[in-house]
Enzyme design. Structure first.
Site, PDB file in Angstrom:
ATOM      1  CB  THR A  33      -0.939   0.030   1.227  1.00 33.51           C
ATOM      2  OG1 THR A  33      -0.173   0.351   2.401  1.00 33.51           O
ATOM      3  CG2 THR A  33      -1.664  -1.291   1.424  1.00 33.51           C
ATOM      4  CG  ASP A  57      -2.946   9.634   3.579  1.00 26.99           C
ATOM      5  OD1 ASP A  57      -2.539   9.415   4.740  1.00 26.99           O
ATOM      6  OD2 ASP A  57      -2.942  10.758   3.055  1.00 26.99           O
ATOM      7  CG  ASN A  84       7.686   1.118   6.278  1.00 25.61           C
ATOM      8  OD1 ASN A  84       8.799   1.253   6.759  1.00 25.61           O
ATOM      9  ND2 ASN A  84       7.343   1.654   5.106  1.00 25.61           N
ATOM     10  CB  SER A 135       9.495   2.027  17.101  1.00 23.51           C
ATOM     11  OG  SER A 135       9.910   3.020  17.993  1.00 23.51           O
ATOM     12  CE1 TYR A 149      10.326   9.481  13.061  1.00 24.02           C
ATOM     13  CE2 TYR A 149      12.405   9.305  14.239  1.00 24.02           C
ATOM     14  CZ  TYR A 149      11.505   8.806  13.315  1.00 24.02           C
ATOM     15  OH  TYR A 149      11.771   7.624  12.664  1.00 24.02           O
ATOM     16  CE  LYS A 153       8.841   6.381  13.705  1.00 21.99           C
ATOM     17  NZ  LYS A 153       8.043   5.437  12.873  1.00 21.99           N
ATOM     18  CB  THR A 184      15.286   4.940   3.432  1.00 22.80           C
ATOM     19  OG1 THR A 184      15.177   5.795   4.583  1.00 22.80           O
ATOM     20  CG2 THR A 184      15.468   3.497   3.894  1.00 22.80           C
TER      21      THR A 184
END
Ligand SMILES: NC(=O)c1ccc[n+]([C@@H]2O[C@H](COP(=O)([O-])OP(=O)(O)OC[C@H]3O[C@@H](n4cnc5c(N)ncnc54)[C@H](OP(=O)(O)O)[C@@H]3O)[C@@H](O)[C@H]2O)c1
Length: 282
Positions: A33, A57, A84, A135, A149, A153, A184
């Site tokens: 997705t 989304d 993810n 996380s 952030y 997490k 990434t």
């Protein structure tokens, strides 16, 4: 080994893409997705029989329910959910607007809840499943310039631990995954949230962190393909860990946090235990 069916969020790039590819190459079925599912079909050619690319989304609970439904109609079950999708919102807490903080929580925390809520009825009916929540190392160690952030997490990690207890008797396992730094798009301007609001007192912290981010972007030590291979290993275990560190940096943060808690418990033992009621201490 029988083939599994995965549902992966944020599968258009980064970790999500690598996990989808590794699962398909292992012969599994994947409900991949993304906000833009065309991205997935283009990036994973030749897997049409085992791949369903669906728009999702994570901030939209209706799209989460629709994606889970489409996956169940196509493959009949969901064995592994990988929550993810997410991004980092950088900046000192005072420099972040409530809107930026809200968006960060809507994606990383409430988005994860939305998709899990959509998938759990099928896993409970099956009496099996594995939920892997991505996380972070920053879900174990609080770091300045990343406080919001970190808050998301840590939330994912605490929720995962509680959920693993709540769902264990239904045969559903939950793992919070804590990656260190991986190459990434995480630090890339296409993903990383920044802020234009600048407060003088944070200027040197901000400059130092921005330099780090631009120097490290796409040059992080972790390999996303090896990460994906490790996720497949975790998904194959009867008793997967409740929390797992990905990368030597994350491993060191687990060890550092454990030692810090031990030290803190020892240093403050007397004061900590002094608050028990008299009845308790008898
Ligand atoms: N790489 C690292 O160093 C690192 C370390 C610790 C934790 N993590 C975590 O790993 C996860 C994946 O990040 P990554 O490293 O693979 O970074 P990435 O390459 O930037 O990928 C992020 C993915 O999340 C998706 N996403 C963001 N908001 C979304 C939303 N509202 N709905 C659906 N998808 C959404 C993006 O989709 P679009 O393509 O549509 O933008 C993209 O596929 C994140 O949760 C991140 O916090 C990464």
């Amino acid at each position: 080994m029988t083939a599994k069916t995965w549902l992966i969020t944020g599968a258009g790039r980064g970790f999500g893409h690598e996990i989808a590819r590794a699962a398909l190459e292992a012969g599994d079925q994947v409900i991949a997705t993304a906000r833009n599912p065309e991205q997935i079909e283009a990036a994973l050619p030749g897997h049409e029989d085992h791949l369903l690319a669906v728009r999702l989304d994570v901030t939209d609970s209706v799209s989460a329910a629709d994606a889970a439904q489409a996956g169940l109609e196509r493959f009949g079950r969901i064995d592994v959910l990988v929550n993810n999708a997410g991004y980092g919102q950088a900046g000192a807490f005072e420099e972040l607007t409530p809107q930026l903080i809200d968006r960060q929580f809507q994606t990383n925390v409430f988005g994860t809840f939305n998709v899990t809520r959509a998938v759990l009825p099928a896993m409970r009916a099956q009496r099996s499943g594995h939920i892997l929540n991505i996380s972070s190392l920053l879900g174990v160690v609080g770091t300045d310039w990343w406080s919001v952030y970190c808050a998301t997490k840590f939330a994912v990690a605490g929720w995962s631990e509680a959920l693993s207890k709540e769902l264990g008797s239904f045969g559903i396992r939950v793992t919070s995954v804590h990656p260190g730094q991986f190459s990434t798009d995480f630090l890339d301007p296409s993903s990383l949230g920044m802020t234009d609001l600048r407060i003088d007192d944070y200027r040197s912290l901000d400059a130092e962190r921005r330099d780090f981010v631009s120097g490290r972007n796409h040059d992080q030590p972790g390999d996303p393909q090896k990460f994906a291979a490790a996720i497949l290993t975790l998904a194959s275990l009867e008793q997967p860990p409740v929390r797992w560190a990905a990368g030597s940096d994350a491993l060191a943060s687990f060890q550092g946090r454990a030692a810090q808690l031990q030290d803190s418990a020892a240093q403050w033992h007397e004061l900590s235990s002094s608050t028990d009621s008299a009845a308790q201490t008898k």
